[in-house]
Write an enzyme that holds these catalytic residues in place. Structure first.
Site, PDB file in Angstrom:
ATOM      1  N   LYS A  58       0.845  -1.206   0.000  1.00 34.63           N
ATOM      2  CA  LYS A  58       0.000   0.000   0.000  1.00 34.63           C
ATOM      3  C   LYS A  58       0.875   1.248   0.000  1.00 34.63           C
ATOM      4  CE  LYS A  58      -3.258   2.658   2.889  1.00 34.63           C
ATOM      5  NZ  LYS A  58      -4.134   2.695   4.085  1.00 34.63           N
ATOM      6  N   ASP A 105     -12.310   7.008   4.166  1.00 38.24           N
ATOM      7  CA  ASP A 105     -11.060   6.796   4.895  1.00 38.24           C
ATOM      8  C   ASP A 105     -10.623   5.324   4.862  1.00 38.24           C
ATOM      9  OD1 ASP A 105      -8.846   7.513   6.292  1.00 38.24           O
ATOM     10  OD2 ASP A 105      -9.848   7.770   8.228  1.00 38.24           O
ATOM     11  N   GLU A 157      -9.558   3.684   2.432  1.00 37.42           N
ATOM     12  CA  GLU A 157      -9.081   3.791   1.044  1.00 37.42           C
ATOM     13  C   GLU A 157      -8.016   2.753   0.703  1.00 37.42           C
ATOM     14  OE1 GLU A 157      -7.715   5.380   3.446  1.00 37.42           O
ATOM     15  OE2 GLU A 157      -5.596   5.085   3.013  1.00 37.42           O
ATOM     16  N   LYS A 190      -9.998  13.025   8.432  1.00 35.88           N
ATOM     17  CA  LYS A 190      -9.495  12.652   9.759  1.00 35.88           C
ATOM     18  C   LYS A 190      -9.401  13.905  10.620  1.00 35.88           C
ATOM     19  CE  LYS A 190      -6.552   8.739   8.345  1.00 35.88           C
ATOM     20  NZ  LYS A 190      -7.174   7.626   9.075  1.00 35.88           N
ATOM     21  N   ASP A 220      -2.660  10.293   3.763  1.00 34.62           N
ATOM     22  CA  ASP A 220      -4.059   9.887   3.949  1.00 34.62           C
ATOM     23  C   ASP A 220      -4.780  10.896   4.830  1.00 34.62           C
ATOM     24  OD1 ASP A 220      -6.464   8.624   4.261  1.00 34.62           O
ATOM     25  OD2 ASP A 220      -5.690   6.962   5.484  1.00 34.62           O
ATOM     26  N   ARG A 274      -7.789  -0.447   1.324  1.00 36.14           N
ATOM     27  CA  ARG A 274      -8.338  -1.690   0.782  1.00 36.14           C
ATOM     28  C   ARG A 274      -8.823  -1.501  -0.652  1.00 36.14           C
ATOM     29  NH1 ARG A 274     -12.460  -2.049   5.668  1.00 36.14           N
ATOM     30  NH2 ARG A 274     -10.587  -1.187   6.643  1.00 36.14           N
ATOM     31  N   ASP A 308       1.545   6.244   5.659  1.00 38.83           N
ATOM     32  CA  ASP A 308       0.608   5.346   4.987  1.00 38.83           C
ATOM     33  C   ASP A 308       1.192   4.732   3.702  1.00 38.83           C
ATOM     34  OD1 ASP A 308      -1.811   4.143   5.370  1.00 38.83           O
ATOM     35  OD2 ASP A 308      -3.007   5.695   4.379  1.00 38.83           O
TER      36      ASP A 308
HETATM   37  N1  BES Z   1      -4.124   4.482   6.899  1.00 38.85           N
HETATM   38  C1  BES Z   1      -5.251   4.261   7.729  1.00 38.85           C
HETATM   39  C2  BES Z   1      -4.946   3.291   8.857  1.00 38.85           C
HETATM   40  C3  BES Z   1      -4.178   3.873  10.005  1.00 38.85           C
HETATM   41  C4  BES Z   1      -4.807   4.688  10.911  1.00 38.85           C
HETATM   42  C5  BES Z   1      -2.858   3.563  10.177  1.00 38.85           C
HETATM   43  C6  BES Z   1      -4.114   5.208  11.979  1.00 38.85           C
HETATM   44  C7  BES Z   1      -2.149   4.076  11.246  1.00 38.85           C
HETATM   45  C8  BES Z   1      -2.782   4.894  12.160  1.00 38.85           C
HETATM   46  C9  BES Z   1      -6.401   3.689   6.931  1.00 38.85           C
HETATM   47  O1  BES Z   1      -6.506   4.161   5.643  1.00 38.85           O
HETATM   48  C10 BES Z   1      -7.652   4.084   7.643  1.00 38.85           C
HETATM   49  O2  BES Z   1      -7.925   5.259   7.725  1.00 38.85           O
HETATM   50  N2  BES Z   1      -8.399   3.099   8.131  1.00 38.85           N
HETATM   51  C11 BES Z   1      -9.597   3.335   8.831  1.00 38.85           C
HETATM   52  C12 BES Z   1     -10.579   2.274   8.409  1.00 38.85           C
HETATM   53  C13 BES Z   1     -11.967   2.516   8.936  1.00 38.85           C
HETATM   54  C14 BES Z   1     -12.579   3.725   8.261  1.00 38.85           C
HETATM   55  C15 BES Z   1     -12.797   1.277   8.661  1.00 38.85           C
HETATM   56  C16 BES Z   1      -9.323   3.267  10.329  1.00 38.85           C
HETATM   57  O3  BES Z   1      -8.554   2.400  10.740  1.00 38.85           O
HETATM   58  O4  BES Z   1      -9.826   4.112  11.048  1.00 38.85           O
HETATM   59 ZN    ZN Z   2      -4.774   4.825   4.775  1.00 38.50          ZN
HETATM   60 MN    MN Z   3      -7.617   5.991   5.572  1.00 41.05          MN
END
Ligand code: BES
Ligand code: ZN
Ligand code: MN
Length: 500
Positions: free
Chosen positions: A268, A350, A352, A280, A273, A354, A291
């Site tokens: 990825k 968010d 994104e 966020k 992000d 996946r 990210d």
């Molecule tokens: N890149 C983030 C995951 C992440 C969050 C990594 C905080 C490190 C610290 C990912 O894209 C994300 O935002 N995931 C969301 C998914 C949710 C919306 C189902 C998350 O983990 O909040």
């Molecule tokens: Zn992300």
């Molecule tokens: Mn995200």
């Protein structure tokens, strides 16, 4: 990026002939009988070591470090406590050598020696110890100073580490492996630490191209137009809100017969992000430059495989883009059509990672790989699951899962398997499309992320590694340095060097 990395060599020499700023000697708790080379050194330096120990100044506790000043050719004798001999393991060895390397550097030492046999309780092969000492000190000594402009000349570096051995064995192979892997870890850290205004998708893609050229690797870069033409609808959906246009990078390494199926690693690469329209909030938006950790680990793993000439075929696939908030951003309720034809209803912009991985995984699956491994900062939920200590992974195939577990033990990168049970598919059912991108329940975050990805790998044996938490370290401890960790580089290299 100009970098001063230490070089490591092994040398068979009597201890009293060592001319260095410091000599590192390990001691187990309550095992202070000096023998062999150490005894000789002690005798020739007016019992400086034995009298120090006799005065109860050093107990040999794990983590204990004591420095004895000497006026002989070795200026400092550093006693490293290794704890109880029976409990000694590679974690203790690597943390000790990394921590002391840092300490010596910060005290202005430019080179030091390590007395190998004092770090062996008899349970380990010297070869393994040399490899671990090399890798852990080079990882511990990492520093990211690229954006510091003041007092650059005062930054301390170690330029030489000498491992003093008492055998005629040749450790070139081990030192080479560890140096190449440490380099891959540290270059991954450099790029993940690089700010998002600099490390854009184009910047990373250009770097990947150069790296491929230097190592004689095949490399194809698709730009936005080509990505659209390939119908990677999920990837384009995420990327469309940014002026920094996406890139899709494919790198190939052939170390085995052409007829042999490749292993595919998909990383990825979200260079920033923001969350998109599901923006966020502060402070969660901080550090979202990390990210791209999966992509940069993959790129440096393939480079390391090429440098070590591993007998495997490998392809690395990295979708690179930004997830931004803009008038042109994709929205919640949008339906995107993935590269494999599946339709995906967006419930949260968010989630994104996946989406871009969906297209990259189906692309990788087309080459009928022997296995697909994806590395992704996919969820914040990885924090709830295993904290900073271990990386969660999920596998569709038991043999592949076993390979990851073995590599974990050898690389000292802790991982833990979570289940991919079909029950979890329920919460990704969409009312309008084939699937939606989140479960609104917010349940089982790491598993739901993997369950989504499962739809895009066909029948290939597949493992998903969620480095959402372990990509970054808040502490400076052992091999960890505050900032990007280079997570999975050691793990992947251990898996690939043993691949058969
Ligand atoms: N890149 C983030 C995951 C992440 C969050 C990594 C905080 C490190 C610290 C990912 O894209 C994300 O935002 N995931 C969301 C998914 C949710 C919306 C189902 C998350 O983990 O909040
Ligand atoms: Zn992300
Ligand atoms: Mn995200």
């Amino acid at each position: 990026m100009e970098k001063i990395a230490a070089s490591v060599k092994a040398l068979k020499i009597e201890l009293n002939k060592v001319k260095d700023n410091a000599l590192l000697v390990g001691f187990f708790k309550n095992k202070f009988t000096l023998s062999g080379e150490i005894k000789k050194l002690d005798n020739e330096s007016s019992n400086i070591i034995s009298s120090y120990i006799k005065n109860n100044k050093f107990k040999g506790e794990n983590g204990e470090v004591k420095n004895i000043y000497s006026n002989k050719s070795i200026k400092n004798i550093v006693l490293a406590g290794l704890g109880e001999e029976e409990k000694y393991n590679f974690d203790i060895l690597t943390n000790t050598t990394a921590d002391i390397s840092k300490k010596l550097r910060d005290n202005g030492t430019e080179s030091f020696s390590i007395f190998l046999s004092s770090f062996n309780n008899g349970n380990f092969k010297d070869e393994e110890l040399v490899e671990k000492i090399t890798l852990s000190s080079l990882m511990g000594l990492y520093k990211f100073t690229e954006y510091k402009t003041k007092d650059k000349d005062k930054i301390e570096y170690i330029n030489q580490i000498t491992i003093i051995t008492d055998s005629d064995k040749n450790f070139d192979k081990e030192i080479k492996y560890a140096s190449v892997v440490a380099d891959a870890v540290n270059k991954t850290r450099d790029f993940v630490n690089t700010p998002p205004n600099i490390a854009t998708p184009q910047y990373v893609a250009n770097y990947a191209k150069e790296l491929a050229k230097k190592n004689n690797l095949k490399c194809t870069i698709f730009d936005e137009k080509q990505i659209k033409k390939m119908n990677m609808g999920c990837f384009i959906g995420v990327a469309q809100g940014s002026i920094n246009k996406p890139r899709f990078v494919v790198i190939g390494y052939n170390g085995s017969e052409k007829s042999k199926k490749p292993i595919a690693i998909v990383g990825k690469g979200v260079t920033f992000d923001s969350g998109g329209l599901n923006l966020k909030p502060y402070p969660y938006i901080l550090n979202m430059k990390d990210d791209k950790g999966g992509a940069l680990a993959s790129i440096h793993v393939i480079e390391a495989c090429a440098k070590l000439k591993l007998p495997i075929n490998l392809i690395v696939v990295t979708p690179l883009c930004e997830n931004m908030i803009d008038a042109s951003s994709f929205r919640p309720d949008d339906v995107l059509t993935a590269y494999n034809g599946m339709t995906v209803e967006i419930k949260n912009t968010d989630a994104e990672g996946r989406l871009i991985l969906a297209d990259a995984l189906s692309y990788a699956a087309k080459s009928k790989p022997e296995a697909i491994i994806d590395i992704a900062t996919l969820t914040g939920a990885s924090m709830v699951t295993l904290g900073y200590v271990a990386t969660p992974f999920l596998a569709s195939d038991e043999k592949l899962s076993e390979k990851i577990k073995i590599a974990s033990k050898k690389s000292l990168e802790k991982v833990w398997e979570l289940p991919l049970w079909p029950e979890f598919e329920e919460n990704l059912k969409s009312d309008v499309a084939d699937i939606k991108n989140i479960s609104e329940e917010g349940d089982a975050g790491v598993i739901i992320g993997a369950t989504f990805l499962k739809n895009f790998v066909n029948d290939a044996p597949w493992v998903h590694i969620d480095i959402g938490t372990t990509v970054w370290s808040k502490v400076d401890k052992g091999v960890l340095v505050k900032g990007a960790t280079g997570a999975t580089v050691r793990l992947m290299m251990e898996m690939l060097r043993e691949w058969r």
